[in-house]
Design an enzyme around this catalytic site. Structure first.
Site, PDB file in Angstrom:
ATOM      1  N   HIS A 278      46.132  37.284 -59.708  1.00 55.42           N
ATOM      2  CA  HIS A 278      47.221  37.083 -60.688  1.00 55.42           C
ATOM      3  C   HIS A 278      47.870  38.441 -60.953  1.00 55.42           C
ATOM      4  CE1 HIS A 278      49.489  35.403 -63.893  1.00 55.42           C
ATOM      5  NE2 HIS A 278      48.553  35.201 -64.800  1.00 55.42           N
TER       6      HIS A 278
ATOM      7  N   HIS B   4      52.569  32.334 -53.249  1.00 57.51           N
ATOM      8  CA  HIS B   4      52.637  31.930 -54.645  1.00 57.51           C
ATOM      9  C   HIS B   4      52.343  30.450 -54.729  1.00 57.51           C
ATOM     10  CE1 HIS B   4      54.189  31.320 -58.690  1.00 57.51           C
ATOM     11  NE2 HIS B   4      53.961  32.605 -58.833  1.00 57.51           N
TER      12      HIS B   4
ATOM     13  N   ASP C 225      54.788  40.899 -57.264  1.00 56.63           N
ATOM     14  CA  ASP C 225      53.871  42.038 -57.280  1.00 56.63           C
ATOM     15  C   ASP C 225      54.002  42.943 -56.073  1.00 56.63           C
ATOM     16  OD1 ASP C 225      52.448  41.453 -59.727  1.00 56.63           O
ATOM     17  OD2 ASP C 225      51.826  39.645 -58.685  1.00 56.63           O
TER      18      ASP C 225
HETATM   19  C1  LIG Z   1      49.051  33.630 -55.130  1.00 57.19           C
HETATM   20  C2  LIG Z   1      47.950  32.852 -54.435  1.00 57.19           C
HETATM   21  C3  LIG Z   1      46.653  33.018 -55.244  1.00 57.19           C
HETATM   22  C4  LIG Z   1      48.358  31.360 -54.404  1.00 57.19           C
HETATM   23  O1  LIG Z   1      47.279  30.639 -53.944  1.00 57.19           O
HETATM   24  P1  LIG Z   1      47.360  29.081 -53.608  1.00 57.19           P
HETATM   25  O2  LIG Z   1      48.564  28.462 -54.185  1.00 57.19           O
HETATM   26  O3  LIG Z   1      46.047  28.488 -54.001  1.00 57.19           O
HETATM   27  O4  LIG Z   1      47.561  29.041 -52.053  1.00 57.19           O
HETATM   28  P2  LIG Z   1      46.417  28.827 -51.000  1.00 57.19           P
HETATM   29  O5  LIG Z   1      45.296  29.788 -51.249  1.00 57.19           O
HETATM   30  O6  LIG Z   1      46.099  27.361 -50.956  1.00 57.19           O
HETATM   31  O7  LIG Z   1      47.166  29.252 -49.683  1.00 57.19           O
HETATM   32  C5  LIG Z   1      47.673  28.354 -48.709  1.00 57.19           C
HETATM   33  C6  LIG Z   1      47.393  28.939 -47.352  1.00 57.19           C
HETATM   34  O8  LIG Z   1      48.018  30.210 -47.215  1.00 57.19           O
HETATM   35  C7  LIG Z   1      47.046  31.235 -47.018  1.00 57.19           C
HETATM   36  N1  LIG Z   1      47.447  32.345 -47.890  1.00 57.19           N
HETATM   37  C8  LIG Z   1      47.929  32.263 -49.152  1.00 57.19           C
HETATM   38  N2  LIG Z   1      48.258  33.466 -49.604  1.00 57.19           N
HETATM   39  C9  LIG Z   1      47.987  34.324 -48.595  1.00 57.19           C
HETATM   40  C10 LIG Z   1      48.134  35.718 -48.466  1.00 57.19           C
HETATM   41  N3  LIG Z   1      48.634  36.442 -49.478  1.00 57.19           N
HETATM   42  N4  LIG Z   1      47.757  36.307 -47.315  1.00 57.19           N
HETATM   43  C11 LIG Z   1      47.260  35.558 -46.302  1.00 57.19           C
HETATM   44  N5  LIG Z   1      47.110  34.217 -46.377  1.00 57.19           N
HETATM   45  C12 LIG Z   1      47.463  33.613 -47.503  1.00 57.19           C
HETATM   46  C13 LIG Z   1      45.725  30.638 -47.449  1.00 57.19           C
HETATM   47  O9  LIG Z   1      44.639  31.235 -46.752  1.00 57.19           O
HETATM   48  C14 LIG Z   1      45.924  29.199 -47.067  1.00 57.19           C
HETATM   49  O10 LIG Z   1      45.764  29.069 -45.683  1.00 57.19           O
HETATM   50  P3  LIG Z   1      45.136  27.722 -45.058  1.00 57.19           P
HETATM   51  O11 LIG Z   1      46.045  26.611 -45.498  1.00 57.19           O
HETATM   52  O12 LIG Z   1      45.133  27.942 -43.598  1.00 57.19           O
HETATM   53  O13 LIG Z   1      43.768  27.599 -45.640  1.00 57.19           O
HETATM   54  C15 LIG Z   1      47.738  33.335 -52.976  1.00 57.19           C
HETATM   55  O14 LIG Z   1      48.938  33.194 -52.261  1.00 57.19           O
HETATM   56  C16 LIG Z   1      47.243  34.774 -52.926  1.00 57.19           C
HETATM   57  O15 LIG Z   1      46.049  35.019 -53.028  1.00 57.19           O
HETATM   58  N6  LIG Z   1      48.179  35.757 -52.781  1.00 57.19           N
HETATM   59  C17 LIG Z   1      47.787  37.161 -52.771  1.00 57.19           C
HETATM   60  C18 LIG Z   1      47.580  37.642 -54.179  1.00 57.19           C
HETATM   61  C19 LIG Z   1      48.887  37.796 -54.918  1.00 57.19           C
HETATM   62  O16 LIG Z   1      49.828  38.404 -54.425  1.00 57.19           O
HETATM   63  N7  LIG Z   1      48.917  37.284 -56.153  1.00 57.19           N
HETATM   64  C20 LIG Z   1      50.069  37.412 -57.032  1.00 57.19           C
HETATM   65  C21 LIG Z   1      50.734  36.127 -57.253  1.00 57.19           C
HETATM   66  S1  LIG Z   1      52.219  36.370 -58.198  1.00 57.19           S
END
Ligand SMILES: CC(C)(COP(=O)(O)OP(=O)(O)OC[C@H]1O[C@@H](n2cnc3c(N)ncnc32)[C@H](O)[C@@H]1OP(=O)(O)O)[C@@H](O)C(=O)NCCC(=O)NCCS
Length: 501
Positions: A298, A337, A393
């Protein structure tokens, strides 16, 4: 039981339960169905586990809230597919161009842009509430110099509650805030006063956490500066007089604050509402929001994104890093996101802002690496197929770093403006005319069914047990090892030594 609808489209679902053959009509409102309507779908307990409670009604299983609306709100609208973000109907791009942080804060909290006199009064009240009790300064001094500033900030908000017993429903009455919804003006005054206090003091607490980390004395709020100008003063002022922050940096911080002020029911806002639903005081509520925000998925992401860019080091290392991402060995921090499956509109605004800041501060050395990474990510099949674009971010950290902010202070800079969003949602919840119901989700229980207690002598280790099924042996520090080797008598005179430990 209902008949299957014929011609006229109705705002409802017709659901047939194949277990019983029964049909149910489930009303649709605002393109949603009520989970309690789904609960009306019942079947006799059959071959299911007793713990499934089938006869009590169908449950909605939605781990991580992938498709669950938990509240009705009038504050912020996000359309993740089209990359739209609006506060109270106003597009974020217009607010960034024309508004300032305190005006936007008023808008988020009270629903309309303030008139001139409303704004002047609001500005005066907020700036009047920037001072903190000197005992809270002492609280900061009890932290180790290298404590993470978010640990200090969340503790500071919780501590502030201890200084406002009249604002604590546990002491002043459970309905202290919810009575405001019934038109109790005294309750409304208490509610809005805590909002002024929290928004006013947030920069003072945030700056104290930074100054502790830097080993510098705390500054007292300055008069006559803007909200973000005063924040820069609190962070930076050392000596001299007639301090004025650089206008570009003051404006950039203000813009970043507008962009971070609210984001619908994100992880920390959901935490705020969850905790707030217990009717606890707003200081505890905001402290809980800080804890949620702190996590690397987050608000901690801007800090992690810079650490990742530092680890990559330079543009030529980007392809190797992207390979790791595509092999799922690494997460590309600052991308992806839950709601935006297209460009995050905040990241576009921040990208433009970055150039203005770099004109003053000099270019961030990591920018080339960041841009190469963004370019590779844009072309990567892995990223494209998952709709992973840069989020807020990814670029915010580059600006903070160029401004000389230490990495672990980034989430603090997110928490200060986000207090506004948290409080807007908390206020809306407290003022719900239908009252506040405690948030209490359910689980699907998959554990053991009922079984009888086993006496110690009759217990056997489970040969199929995995490493997760018992505590692992933890390692001890050097002092514990030496105590283990020593012999000594405890308070009751009993002798201890290695053989007894
Ligand atoms: C923001 C976040 C937590 C959202 O998570 P979410 O909605 O639960 O999305 P998911 O984890 O289900 O991701 C969907 C797919 O994309 C992949 N993915 C998502 N974000 C990714 C990233 N930043 N880098 C690489 N792969 C990513 C996941 O591994 C998943 O792959 P799969 O379908 O093959 O298993 C996630 O994108 C993330 O961890 N981002 C990095 C941290 C970040 O920048 N956070 C700030 C948000 S404002």
């Amino acid at each position: 039981m209902v008949s299957i609808p014929s011609k006229a489209p109705r705002q409802s679902l017709t659901v047939i339960d194949n277990r019983t053959g029964q049909a149910y009509e489930v009303p649709i409102t605002h393109n949603s169905v009520l989970a309690t309507d789904i609960k009306k779908i019942k079947a006799p307990a059959g071959q299911d586990r007793a713990e499934d409670e089938t006869e009590q009604g169908l449950r909605v299983y939605d781990p991580a809230y992938m498709n669950t609306a938990v509240i009705t709100s009038r504050i912020t609208y996000i359309n993740g597919l089209d990359g739209i973000l609006r506060y109270r109907g106003y597009p974020i791009q217009q607010l960034v161009k024309k508004s300032n942080f305190l005006e936007t804060a008023y808008l988020l909290l009270y629903g309309e842009l303030p008139t001139k006199s409303q704004y002047d009064n609001w500005n005066n009240e907020i700036m009047h509430h920037t001072f903190i009790h000197s005992d809270i300064e002492n609280m900061f001094k009890t932290f180790r110099y290298d404590s993470h500033p978010m640990a200090m900030l969340s503790s500071a908000f919780a501590t502030m509650g201890a200084f406002a017993p009249e604002a604590n429903p546990s002491l002043a009455g459970q309905k202290l805030y919810t009575n405001a919804a019934k038109g109790d003006m005294e309750a409304l005054k208490v509610l809005d006063k805590q909002i002024l206090r929290i928004i006013g003091k947030a920069p003072t607490l945030a700056a104290a956490s930074y100054r502790m980390r830097q080993g510098r004395p705390f500054n007292r709020p300055a008069q006559g500066l803007s909200y973000t100008g005063n924040f820069l003063y609190l962070l930076d002022y050392l000596s001299g007089h007639e301090y004025q922050p650089h206008p570009v940096l003051e404006k950039a911080l203000d813009t970043l604050f507008i962009l971070h002020a609210d984001h619908e029911v994100n992880c920390s806002t959901a935490t705020v509402l969850q905790v707030g639903s217990s009717l606890v005081d707003p200081y505890s509520v905001v402290a809980a929001g800080c804890s949620a925000l702190y996590g690397p998925s987050h608000g901690g992401a801007s800090e992690s994104a810079i650490r990742m860019l530092m680890e990559i080091g330079s543009p030529e290392n980007v392809p190797a890093f992207m390979e790791k991402v595509e092999k799922r060995e690494r997460v590309l921090v600052g991308f992806g996101h839950r709601v935006y499956k297209n460009v995050d509109p905040r990241s576009t605004a921040i990208r433009e802002l970055a150039e203005e800041v770099f004109e003053v501060t000099g270019r961030n050395k990591l920018l080339d690496t960041a841009m190469t990474l963004a370019d590779y990510a844009r072309k990567s099949e892995f990223m494209k197929s998952r709709n992973l674009y840069p989020n807020v971010d990814f670029f915010s950290g580059l600006i903070y770093q160029a401004m000389g902010i230490p990495l672990d202070v980034f989430p603090v800079l997110f928490a200060v403006p986000r207090c506004v969003g948290w409080l807007a949602h908390w206020r809306q919840m407290m003022l719900n005319p239908a009252g506040v119901k405690i948030w209490r989700p359910r689980q699907l229980y998959l554990g053991e069914g009922e079984r009888d207690y086993v006496e110690t002598a009759d217990r056997k280790e489970n040969p199929k047990a995995s490493v997760f099924d018992a505590p692992v042996q933890v390692s001890h520090g050097g002092d514990s090892k030496r105590m283990e080797l020593a012999t000594y008598k405890d308070e009751r005179g009993q002798t201890w030594g290695k053989s007894k430990l």
